[in-house]
Design an enzyme around this catalytic site. Sequence first.
Site, PDB file in Angstrom:
ATOM      1  N   GLY A 134       0.815  -1.304   0.138  1.00 18.52           N
ATOM      2  CA  GLY A 134       0.099  -0.084  -0.004  1.00 18.52           C
ATOM      3  C   GLY A 134       0.753   1.173  -0.050  1.00 18.52           C
ATOM      4  O   GLY A 134       0.232   2.233  -0.457  1.00 18.52           O
ATOM      5  N   LYS A 153      -6.437   6.592  11.163  1.00 15.30           N
ATOM      6  CA  LYS A 153      -7.761   6.557  11.684  1.00 15.30           C
ATOM      7  C   LYS A 153      -7.324   5.941  13.371  1.00 15.30           C
ATOM      8  O   LYS A 153      -7.392   5.014  13.553  1.00 15.30           O
ATOM      9  CB  LYS A 153      -8.139   5.206  11.038  1.00 15.30           C
ATOM     10  CG  LYS A 153      -8.791   5.410   9.629  1.00 15.30           C
ATOM     11  CD  LYS A 153      -9.786   4.308   9.458  1.00 15.30           C
ATOM     12  CE  LYS A 153      -9.420   3.347   8.510  1.00 15.30           C
ATOM     13  NZ  LYS A 153     -10.480   2.408   8.262  1.00 15.30           N
ATOM     14  N   ASP A 159      -4.376   1.728  10.763  1.00 15.89           N
ATOM     15  CA  ASP A 159      -5.658   1.753  11.737  1.00 15.89           C
ATOM     16  C   ASP A 159      -5.625   1.153  13.125  1.00 15.89           C
ATOM     17  O   ASP A 159      -5.421   2.004  14.084  1.00 15.89           O
ATOM     18  CB  ASP A 159      -6.513   0.810  10.568  1.00 15.89           C
ATOM     19  CG  ASP A 159      -7.965   0.627  10.946  1.00 15.89           C
ATOM     20  OD1 ASP A 159      -8.477   1.270  11.989  1.00 15.89           O
ATOM     21  OD2 ASP A 159      -8.740  -0.079  10.197  1.00 15.89           O
ATOM     22  N   ASP A 214       0.600   3.704   4.026  1.00 12.36           N
ATOM     23  CA  ASP A 214      -0.372   4.074   3.663  1.00 12.36           C
ATOM     24  C   ASP A 214      -1.427   4.550   4.443  1.00 12.36           C
ATOM     25  O   ASP A 214      -2.060   5.606   4.332  1.00 12.36           O
ATOM     26  CB  ASP A 214      -1.162   3.121   2.349  1.00 12.36           C
ATOM     27  CG  ASP A 214      -1.336   1.892   3.139  1.00 12.36           C
ATOM     28  OD1 ASP A 214      -0.944   1.728   3.858  1.00 12.36           O
ATOM     29  OD2 ASP A 214      -1.771   1.170   2.136  1.00 12.36           O
ATOM     30  N   PHE A 243     -14.189   2.576   5.680  1.00  9.34           N
ATOM     31  CA  PHE A 243     -13.254   1.651   4.967  1.00  9.34           C
ATOM     32  C   PHE A 243     -12.760   2.515   3.479  1.00  9.34           C
ATOM     33  O   PHE A 243     -13.794   2.936   2.997  1.00  9.34           O
ATOM     34  CB  PHE A 243     -14.039   0.402   4.582  1.00  9.34           C
ATOM     35  CG  PHE A 243     -12.796  -0.542   4.239  1.00  9.34           C
ATOM     36  CD1 PHE A 243     -11.904  -1.248   4.896  1.00  9.34           C
ATOM     37  CD2 PHE A 243     -12.581  -0.672   2.733  1.00  9.34           C
ATOM     38  CE1 PHE A 243     -11.026  -2.036   4.746  1.00  9.34           C
ATOM     39  CE2 PHE A 243     -11.620  -1.758   2.508  1.00  9.34           C
ATOM     40  CZ  PHE A 243     -10.834  -2.333   3.145  1.00  9.34           C
TER      41      PHE A 243
END
Length: 181
Positions: A45, A131, A103, A100, A153
Amino acid sequence: MQLHPDVEKVLISEEDIFNKCKELGKRISTDYEGKTPILIGLLKGAVPFMAELMKHITCSMEIDFLDVSSYVGTRSTGKVNIRRDIVTDVKNRDILFVEDIIDTGLTLSEVMKEFRNRHVRSMEVITLVDKPEGRTVDDVNPKYIGYNIPNKFVVGFGLDYNEMYRNLPYIGILKKSVYEK
């Protein structure tokens, strides 16, 4: 810009990503002036973000890649798997992990533990998207953050769902109907 039919809406435009990379590159260049940090991209990513970011870093630097995984579909498995290690010797070096998205933070937490054992001089994290609502670990605090986003998402600009959508030039919210099948 054509919106992909599986994307609900664009969260971060291509132009905004470019401008953020320019801003982050300037900060990193200033912070690492006179040093030669190693940018370590977490595959797959981070590739588009790292490629754009590097164009805006003016200090000397090296790059390498680490292939790690902890996701299946939209969920973290809770287990980090190193599939390809770096080839660069990092002992007494300044490391900048390029992500990237952060989370849960689980993957990066485990990677950072591993690199502490390799006796690096310093470690910092650069992420295009953060996030914080999704964080499940306390030891991941990126120094360079492009954007804080809500707990949705997202796909595009390297971010994927089952290896798809990485090539979108923007970051968008994936329609729930795509991943709740």
